[in-house]
Design a protein around this motif. Structure first.
Motif, PDB file in Angstrom:
ATOM      1  N   GLU A 151       9.111   1.163  19.656  1.00 23.77           N
ATOM      2  CA  GLU A 151      10.214   0.213  19.633  1.00 23.77           C
ATOM      3  C   GLU A 151      10.542  -0.136  18.190  1.00 23.77           C
ATOM      4  OE1 GLU A 151      11.328  -4.301  21.258  1.00 23.77           O
ATOM      5  OE2 GLU A 151       9.317  -3.455  21.574  1.00 23.77           O
ATOM      6  N   CYS A 153      12.296  -2.870  16.078  1.00 24.68           N
ATOM      7  CA  CYS A 153      12.707  -4.268  16.214  1.00 24.68           C
ATOM      8  C   CYS A 153      13.641  -4.644  15.074  1.00 24.68           C
ATOM      9  CB  CYS A 153      11.484  -5.180  16.238  1.00 24.68           C
ATOM     10  SG  CYS A 153      10.281  -4.782  17.519  1.00 24.68           S
ATOM     11  N   ASN A 154      14.948  -4.493  15.306  1.00 26.22           N
ATOM     12  CA  ASN A 154      15.984  -4.885  14.347  1.00 26.22           C
ATOM     13  C   ASN A 154      15.816  -4.237  12.974  1.00 26.22           C
ATOM     14  OD1 ASN A 154      17.240  -6.689  16.216  1.00 26.22           O
ATOM     15  ND2 ASN A 154      15.659  -8.203  15.772  1.00 26.22           N
ATOM     16  N   ASP A 173       1.669  -3.084  15.717  1.00 30.68           N
ATOM     17  CA  ASP A 173       2.925  -3.654  15.250  1.00 30.68           C
ATOM     18  C   ASP A 173       2.865  -3.721  13.723  1.00 30.68           C
ATOM     19  OD1 ASP A 173       4.727  -5.687  14.250  1.00 30.68           O
ATOM     20  OD2 ASP A 173       4.980  -6.439  16.281  1.00 30.68           O
TER      21      ASP A 173
END
Length: 374
Positions: A151, A153-154, A173
């Motif tokens: 993913e 994230c922005n 992360d």
């Protein structure tokens, strides 16, 4: 094309660096980073890698009985790390992230010079584990059977997650930043960028095939716009500009009649045949600079070969010179280069002469707080 108004560009950025490797002032040119050169020495394969042909090597190399992955591309050693991902997983996720995790785990296992223990380094690198832990992540070395997702994230952080029997097994992360993803420092980035610009191979000119239905018509005769995307500001974009030649083909505009459009085509493509040079002033941390001269085509080729998208805008223009902004943005690795270009307008007629370019390099986009135009 109306004149672009970019009178003021303000960038407030916080620069961070990572001391993941031993500093080597003159690393072997064979290695993409100093850290990779250090790792090859620990593995005692520096000499072997010097002669290794381009390719991906997953057999015959190991560390502490764990399999390794080594990549050589364009005569550069681009990657050394634990084997953690299959080719299919790399294709479906992000090779940049895969290389980072494989290299990061291997480097932490090696007797490299470091000033921090693992926990402190993880905290400084802003690496967290929503599921599992660092120890659990290391258990994935050599196991490419788990399902995984990634993913973005922005464009600020990546989250990669592994699933075992359809249940979350581990997730990591971390920030999207060039220094972290490549294990480099700002000083090394700047040093290698100067060398990369000087030695960049020019991309062979192949005019893009443009169809009439792709182009926007304007009120101006024989003037067409291939609309692109923009970066933060609509005035800073990848638009390209075309006219129809006598043979009926659409070709990029390059003339003194349309200076802004011509410069946009010149600085975002390699389709304009020219004899132009660019005098580059490379701003270096903290207050140093380095000057070099290369061709404009070589200049543009370098950024495109590094995976950057080129966004162009005009800040101001008078009868003699256009003051432009070029942003080379690499979203996958979380950085951009901001380039102030001074272009004498007489070069549009002669297709020779020199532009001036001041480069602020490797601005971490995840740290940009404000980017705006008055």
């Amino acid at each position: 094309m109306r004149h672009l108004l970019l009178r003021k560009l303000c960038i407030i950025a916080v620069f961070t660096s990572i001391g993941a490797s031993t500093a080597i002032v003159s690393a072997q040119e064979r290695f993409r980073t100093d850290l990779l050169a250090d790792m090859a020495k620990v593995l005692d394969i520096s000499g072997e890698l010097d002669t290794l042909p381009d390719g991906c090597y997953m057999d015959g190399y190991s560390y502490r009985k764990k399999p390794l992955r080594i990549e050589v591309h364009d005569n550069d050693v681009r990657h050394i790390g634990y084997l953690m991902f299959s080719e299919r997983q790399r294709t479906m996720t992000n090779p940049v992230v895969c290389n980072f995790l494989e290299r990061y785990l291997l480097a932490n296992d090696m007797p490299l010079e470091r000033k921090k223990d693992l926990n402190k380094q993880l905290a400084e690198d802003e690496i967290t584990f929503p599921v599992g832990s660092y120890d659990r992540l290391t258990k994935l070395v050599g196991d490419t059977t788990l399902n995984l997702t990634i993913e973005n994230c922005n464009n600020k952080r990546y989250v990669m997650s592994w699933y075992k029997d359809d249940r979350p097994y581990c997730a990591v992360d971390f920030p999207i930043g060039y220094d972290l993803l490549n294990g480099t420092t700002m000083e090394e980035n700047e040093r290698r960028m100067a060398s990369g610009l000087r030695n960049a191979e020019t991309i062979e000119i192949h005019p893009a095939e443009v169809r009439r239905e792709q182009l926007l018509t304007t009120w101006q005769p024989n003037y067409y716009v291939l609309q692109g995307t923009f970066y933060l500001l609509e005035q800073l974009n990848t638009n390209r500009y075309y006219e129809k030649n006598r043979e009926g083909d659409f070709v990029p505009i390059f003339s003194s009649k349309y200076p802004a459009e011509s410069l946009a085509n010149l600085l975002t493509t390699t389709e304009i045949k020219n004899k132009l040079n660019v005098d580059v002033c490379l701003k270096k941390y903290p207050f140093d600079k380095e000057n070099l001269r290369i061709t404009v085509t070589q200049f543009v080729s370098y950024f495109r070969q590094q995976g950057c998208n080129l966004y162009f805008g005009v800040k101001s223009m008078d009868e003699n010179v256009a003051r432009c902004l070029l942003v080379a943005h690499n979203p996958a690795e979380g950085y951009c280069h901001t380039i102030d270009v001074d272009a004498p307008l007489n070069v549009l007629k002669e297709k020779s002469g020199s532009l001036g370019a001041t480069v602020t390099c490797f601005v971490p986009t995840s740290k940009i707080k404000n980017l705006f135009a008055d």
